[in-house]
Write a protein that holds these residues in place. Sequence first.
Motif: not given
Length: 906
Positions: A217-225, A663-668, A674-682
């Motif tokens: 339940d903790s995927p490797n999440l990448v947020l990329a703009e 800011d990045w909080e908007v993207a998350e 924000q509902h995942l255990l670990h923060p994403p890579l930005r």
Amino acid sequence: MIALPYPALHASHGGIWIATEDGTRSVGRGEAVRIAADTPVILLNAPLAAQRLGYADLSGLDLLELFAFLRPARFMVPTPRGLSRTLGIDGPASDAEVAPFLRRAAEAMLAIADGDWPEREGAWHAAQSLARLRWSWAPMLSQRLTRPEKAERWLFSRLPEWSEAPPRTAPRTVTLDPGAVRDQLAGLTGAGAEERDGQRRYAEAAASAFAPRSLRDSPNLVLAEAGTGIGKTLGYLAPASLWATQADGAVWISTFTKALQRQLGHESERLFADPEQRRKRIVTRKGRENYLCLLNLEDALQGGFAGRAAVLAQLVARWAAYSADGDMIGGDLPGWLPSLFRRNGSTALTDRRGECVYAGCPHYRKCFIERAARASAEADIVIANHALVMVNAARGRETGTRPTRYVFDEGHHLFDAADAMFGVALSGQETIELRRWVTGPEGGSRGRRRGLAARLSDVASYDEAGAQAIADAVDAARALPSDGWLQRLAEGQPFGPIEHLLAAVRGLVYARDADGSGEAGYGIETELAEPDPALIDATPGAAAALEQLLRPLMALGRRLEAVLDEAPDWMDGAARARVEGAIASLGWRAETVAAWLALVARIGGPASAEFVDWLAVERIEGREIDIGVHRRWLDPTKPFAETVLKPAHGALVTSATLRAGGDWEVAESRSGAQHLLHPPLRFEAPSPFDYAGRSEVLIVTDIKRGDMGALAAAYARLIVAAQGGTLGLFTAIRRLRAVHARIADRLAREGLPLYAQHVDPIDTGTLVDIFRDDPRASLIGTDALRDGVDVPGRSLRLVVMEGVPWPKPSVLHAARRLANGGSAYDDRLVRARLAQAFGRLIRRADDSGAFVLLSSAMPSRLLSAFPPDTPVARIPLDEAIERVRRLSSVASLGQKAGEHVEPEAR
């Protein structure tokens, strides 16, 4: 070529012309209507010509219908310019030359039928069927088509069969080497291509989404703009394709718009040059409602359709025999074809009601939907859309082939897609649809609708308890609204408990219409708070009716599961597939009824902190179309994270405007991170384009809000200054139509065609194709044109917005605004919309143009929506027009005025 005896008619905003063997002449509207009523006339897009003439009954020899017959599954821009290029003949230089050109084009097209051509097979039999339907072109085609000596392979004999394959093993655990990712990217971009540092860094960051997962339940999440011009498509295809090869797994690339799906299909040619290999390794998937249902088509061909709808069915059959995938919405069926038939019934050719009989269908082995599902199970790359990904995850579809890696392109739309997917509506339209799904045809209704009893008759005969559950469900469904429910509610005569509930909803909504919008003819709504006695009194009966329906649906599902476990002698593989499909459909419908029950229980009860509930009367131009109770998640990314992200091993969420100028909080917050255990890579890569030197933002300060005459004049003058190439964006359909009515004729006299969404009887995708194809054309529309429209080059050099795109003040928006920072939440939404609109302007390095906002009320705090260093000026309209004129002149240097930008095949 044989000269045709029929006149040709061309109607535009610039005038009306009739061409005969004796010459061409300009005529008035009255004379044109008289000629068209008395004599078959050659036309190009009859509905559009009918609208220009104000003669709704216009019909004739439409060249687009002839093209669809002769060249099924081929693309053509439906304009004289597009037709001339397709046929390889000289096109008209002016409106006055279009009518005689149409006669020449008709002769050239009919000449195709005189010989052999790739799509000849099946044409003779189709022409005979169309002749019986009195299709206008049939007599001329019959003269040219000779009966084949050998029996033709018709539609159902031409289509290939899919075959079963063993279950695919789970993907191997691999770690991508950064050097291999760079090499893969270099191979995709091609030898000699300029290495782009931003694209390389983007590909390396995207590769992190394909690393092995450490925790459940903790995927490797990448947020990329990645700004426009970075090359993000190839940037994520590089690690995605590399992982698919090394891990022997599938990567699902999800988009929001069909335009990006088509673009991905083109880019994928770089992965596999061989078409056959590409078809196996890369598959496009959509919801089943997008694909042609062969059983529906067969019923239509055998008499289920009549009149013009029957002609459409024959043309769709011609297309289906040559289609690559049977996709009717955005595939190789021309988007303009269904619109030629007005009330055409094209939606009845797809499975929009969930009535598929699966293996009980005689065409099951050739079904386009089943073929796509099986192909995607074996593919490396599956190009899908946000809605399908969420539907499959939420409803447990295809669990055996559930992907572990996702790429969500156009990630800024995930919030909206989840909002629609996980919402609930207990409305007249939704309940009557469920009634039809359960009961099938009632009274004198026509069509192929099959109720539960018809779809499961053989199973019911085997299982007595199942048969009783079907009978109980049919009885209970009769308590739902039936045909004519809207009229009964308007007359104060509701029938049944659900109609009584909807009548109470209607009364309360109108009673609480605070701003008088009900009198203005718009849809109205009110929050579900402190319901009146009439609504409370209607609730118990509605709840009882829904419970009475839910029980047999659940019982039937359990009985079908028991039948699967018992595995009787008659249950072969096909029968099992049919029962499994029925179980899935029943589960979906039972979940819907359960959600309705929860919504009814909310009436008079406490509000939930997680949901927003409201009552609404939906209307179009004063006409009521639906009434209901609605529920949406306050944060729809929460169920998205639970059903899609958490089960995945890795996901990339990417967009050029992922942070919406914030800011990045908007993207998350809008991606579910924000509902995942670990923060994403930005990751961030700004656009490499020279916005400072090639674009500017002009905020016009002297257009008074609400002055429709001034607004229309501003649009007209700006389009003339740019000499076309303008994309106009509106926040309200009413204002769009008013402006179009005022300026279309004026622009036509300048030789500048104007097309309009919600006005012209043409689908949005085709409107964009027409706009892209003609540098002097302009296009105006609403949100659908603000997002995902890709028109590079001189065809788009000016974007004009009528005003600041503030959010609509709905009950849902008010609740989210309160929960997310008030005015700051509004600002985030507006910045995202402005960024998307501006993003239409500069699509490649040599593009240039202006972005004009016709509103002096534009707050300076929102200017961060535009790329840094973009010049911004607040100026009067006259100065803005002069700047647009200069900028357009500079942009045209070194480019031919008639430069052709090849449109996307649709």
